[in-house]
Write an enzyme that holds these catalytic residues in place. Structure first.
Site, short mmCIF file in Angstrom:
data_model
loop_
_atom_site.label_atom_id
_atom_site.label_comp_id
_atom_site.label_asym_id
_atom_site.label_seq_id
_atom_site.Cartn_x
_atom_site.Cartn_y
_atom_site.Cartn_z
N LYS A 198 0.83 -1.20 0.00
CA LYS A 198 0.00 0.00 0.00
C LYS A 198 0.87 1.27 0.00
O LYS A 198 2.09 1.18 0.18
CB LYS A 198 -0.93 -0.04 1.22
N ASN A 227 -1.95 -0.13 7.23
CA ASN A 227 -1.49 -1.48 7.57
C ASN A 227 -0.64 -2.13 6.47
O ASN A 227 -0.53 -3.35 6.40
CB ASN A 227 -2.66 -2.37 8.02
O1 CDP Z 1 -7.10 -6.16 4.69
P1 CDP Z 1 -7.88 -7.20 5.47
O2 CDP Z 1 -8.51 -8.27 4.59
O3 CDP Z 1 -7.05 -7.79 6.59
O4 CDP Z 1 -9.05 -6.42 6.22
P2 CDP Z 1 -10.54 -6.05 5.76
O5 CDP Z 1 -11.43 -6.27 6.92
O6 CDP Z 1 -10.89 -6.71 4.47
O7 CDP Z 1 -10.47 -4.48 5.54
C1 CDP Z 1 -9.88 -3.94 4.36
C2 CDP Z 1 -9.01 -2.76 4.72
O8 CDP Z 1 -9.81 -1.69 5.22
C3 CDP Z 1 -7.99 -3.01 5.84
O9 CDP Z 1 -6.80 -3.64 5.39
C4 CDP Z 1 -7.73 -1.60 6.32
O10 CDP Z 1 -6.86 -0.92 5.42
C5 CDP Z 1 -9.11 -0.96 6.20
N1 CDP Z 1 -9.86 -0.98 7.47
C6 CDP Z 1 -9.82 0.14 8.30
O11 CDP Z 1 -9.14 1.14 7.98
N2 CDP Z 1 -10.53 0.14 9.48
C7 CDP Z 1 -11.26 -0.93 9.85
N3 CDP Z 1 -11.92 -0.90 11.00
C8 CDP Z 1 -11.30 -2.07 9.03
C9 CDP Z 1 -10.58 -2.06 7.85
#
Ligand code: CDP
Ligand code: MG
Length: 149
Positions: free
Chosen positions: A9, A112
């Protein structure tokens, strides 16, 4: 052979973590079969995160991945989807195991460092979003016979 889509990212590129993160996947034994540095536009960013449309973090997350270049990659290997997710660590770097990429290099869920497909079906969808078929390369990699039978 299984493939996954990984994206370094904007924070990873800006913080100069690209080499270190790629090294982890090379060291593990994963095979790089596609890679490009790109600026994601709104249409692509929204399609990337379409499963999260309507959630509070959707807009900020879409804006974040459009904010600066990202490294889009396709990696290949036995069970590579699950292996890469293990190596990435949990979504929130604050609680990710410090041995994982997010645990080692992140502090906050909104920054992240890396995206990785969460299933083989997601990987197929995401690879098709970012790569044309001819951009995924087939080649023999030295030492493959020393990684698995
Ligand atoms: O990336 P990952 O599959 O681990 O997580 P996701 O639940 O699919 O969420 C996608 C992305 O959204 C995350 O990697 C974060 O960058 C963002 N996110 C966030 O900023 N705040 C949250 N509470 C959940 C997700
Ligand atoms: Mg996800």
């Amino acid at each position: 052979m299984e493939k996954t889509f990984l994206m370094l990212k904007p924070d990873a590129v800006q913080r100069g973590l690209v080499g270190k993160i790629i090294t982890r996947f090379e060291d593990k034994g994963c095979k790089l079969v596609g890679m490009k540095l790109i600026k994601v536009d709104r249409s692509l960013a929204e399609r990337h995160y379409e499963e999260h449309k309507g959630k509070g973090f959707f807009e900020p997350t879409v804006n974040f991945i459009m904010s600066s270049p990202v490294v889009a990659m396709v990696w290949e290997g036995k069970n590579v989807v699950a292996i890469a997710r293990e190596m990435m660590g949990s979504t929130n770097p604050a609680s990710a195991n410090p041995g994982t990429i997010r645990g080692a290099y992140g502090m906050d869920i909104s920054r992240n460092v890396i995206h990785g497909s969460d299933s083989v079906a997601s990987a197929e969808r995401e690879i098709a979003l970012y790569f044309r078929p001819e951009e995924i390369l087939e080649y023999n990699k030295a030492g493959e016979e020393w990684l698995s039978e």
